[in-house]
Design an enzyme around this catalytic site. Structure first.
Site, PDB file in Angstrom:
ATOM      1  N   HIS A  50       0.853  -1.196   0.000  1.00 48.54           N
ATOM      2  CA  HIS A  50       0.000   0.000   0.000  1.00 48.54           C
ATOM      3  C   HIS A  50       0.886   1.243   0.000  1.00 48.54           C
ATOM      4  O   HIS A  50       2.120   1.142   0.056  1.00 48.54           O
ATOM      5  CB  HIS A  50      -0.929   0.010   1.224  1.00 48.54           C
ATOM      6  CG  HIS A  50      -0.234  -0.293   2.525  1.00 48.54           C
ATOM      7  ND1 HIS A  50       0.746   0.507   3.049  1.00 48.54           N
ATOM      8  CD2 HIS A  50      -0.343  -1.341   3.376  1.00 48.54           C
ATOM      9  CE1 HIS A  50       1.173  -0.014   4.181  1.00 48.54           C
ATOM     10  NE2 HIS A  50       0.551  -1.156   4.392  1.00 48.54           N
TER      11      HIS A  50
HETATM   12  P1  TYD Z   1      -1.452  -3.021   7.975  1.00 46.14           P
HETATM   13  O1  TYD Z   1      -0.713  -1.736   8.000  1.00 46.14           O
HETATM   14  O2  TYD Z   1      -2.568  -3.141   6.981  1.00 46.14           O
HETATM   15  O3  TYD Z   1      -0.444  -4.245   7.765  1.00 46.14           O
HETATM   16  P2  TYD Z   1       0.522  -4.543   6.548  1.00 46.14           P
HETATM   17  O4  TYD Z   1       0.523  -3.320   5.699  1.00 46.14           O
HETATM   18  O5  TYD Z   1       1.865  -4.817   7.131  1.00 46.14           O
HETATM   19  O6  TYD Z   1       0.008  -5.727   5.818  1.00 46.14           O
HETATM   20  O7  TYD Z   1      -1.994  -3.318   9.430  1.00 46.14           O
HETATM   21  C1  TYD Z   1      -2.538  -4.567   9.778  1.00 46.14           C
HETATM   22  C2  TYD Z   1      -3.557  -4.349  10.888  1.00 46.14           C
HETATM   23  O8  TYD Z   1      -2.928  -3.820  12.044  1.00 46.14           O
HETATM   24  C3  TYD Z   1      -4.664  -3.398  10.497  1.00 46.14           C
HETATM   25  O9  TYD Z   1      -5.881  -3.985  10.857  1.00 46.14           O
HETATM   26  C4  TYD Z   1      -4.458  -2.177  11.321  1.00 46.14           C
HETATM   27  C5  TYD Z   1      -3.577  -2.620  12.472  1.00 46.14           C
HETATM   28  N1  TYD Z   1      -2.556  -1.606  12.822  1.00 46.14           N
HETATM   29  C6  TYD Z   1      -2.737  -0.830  13.950  1.00 46.14           C
HETATM   30  O10 TYD Z   1      -3.749  -0.950  14.673  1.00 46.14           O
HETATM   31  N2  TYD Z   1      -1.788   0.093  14.277  1.00 46.14           N
HETATM   32  C7  TYD Z   1      -0.670   0.273  13.517  1.00 46.14           C
HETATM   33  O11 TYD Z   1       0.180   1.132  13.843  1.00 46.14           O
HETATM   34  C8  TYD Z   1      -0.520  -0.509  12.334  1.00 46.14           C
HETATM   35  C9  TYD Z   1       0.664  -0.333  11.432  1.00 46.14           C
HETATM   36  C10 TYD Z   1      -1.488  -1.436  12.026  1.00 46.14           C
END
Ligand code: TYD
Length: 134
Positions: A50
């Site tokens: 993303h």
């Molecule tokens: P996400 O950033 O989508 O993971 P990746 O990009 O590594 O695949 O985050 C995964 C989940 O974790 C999403 O449901 C939101 C949560 N999250 C938080 O609550 N706080 C944070 O600081 C981050 C980065 C994610």
């Protein structure tokens, strides 16, 4: 790729073990609002496909290694992180993925903003459209 850089952090060498650090707006070019880390990644998995509208990030392989793949809408660049004293500065508005995680690797990520789902751009086409508008 504009402003992207691998930054070398201080390394205090010691027979008892090495120590590295970074702090607000000193070794890295933004004020830290949030830290998170990615660990226990199963073999072959990838994370974070993303872009962020506002969030700037600094990414360090605290343990092991992984790759950060960045795309600016025109070109893609792959950075391997495998040293605890090196970090990758990733400005906002870049498509980014993390892959190629080694066993037991730990990715420390610090961000310039608090967690906000509205800051995510989760579609690559949407990213390219927004990127061309800026
Ligand atoms: P996400 O950033 O989508 O993971 P990746 O990009 O590594 O695949 O985050 C995964 C989940 O974790 C999403 O449901 C939101 C949560 N999250 C938080 O609550 N706080 C944070 O600081 C981050 C980065 C994610």
């Amino acid at each position: 790729m504009k402003d992207v850089a691998i930054l070398e952090l201080p390394k205090i060498k010691d027979l008892r073990g090495n120590l590295s650090f970074f702090e607000n707006e000193n070794q890295i070019p933004f004020e830290i609002k949030r830290s998170y880390w990615i660990y226990d990644v199963p073999g072959g998995e990838f994370r974070g496909s993303h872009a962020f509208k506002k969030s700037k990030e600094f990414i360090v392989a605290l343990s092991g290694s992984f790759d950060v793949v960045l795309h600016d809408g025109n070109q893609e660049k792959r950075f391997q992180l495998n040293r605890a004293y090196l970090g990758l500065y990733v400005p906002n508005m870049l498509w980014r993925s993390l892959d190629n995680f080694s066993t037991n690797s730990v990715a420390l990520i610090v961000s310039s903003i608090n967690y906000n789902e509205a800051d995510y751009i989760r579609g690559f086409q949407e990213f390219k459209t927004l990127k061309n508008e800026t």
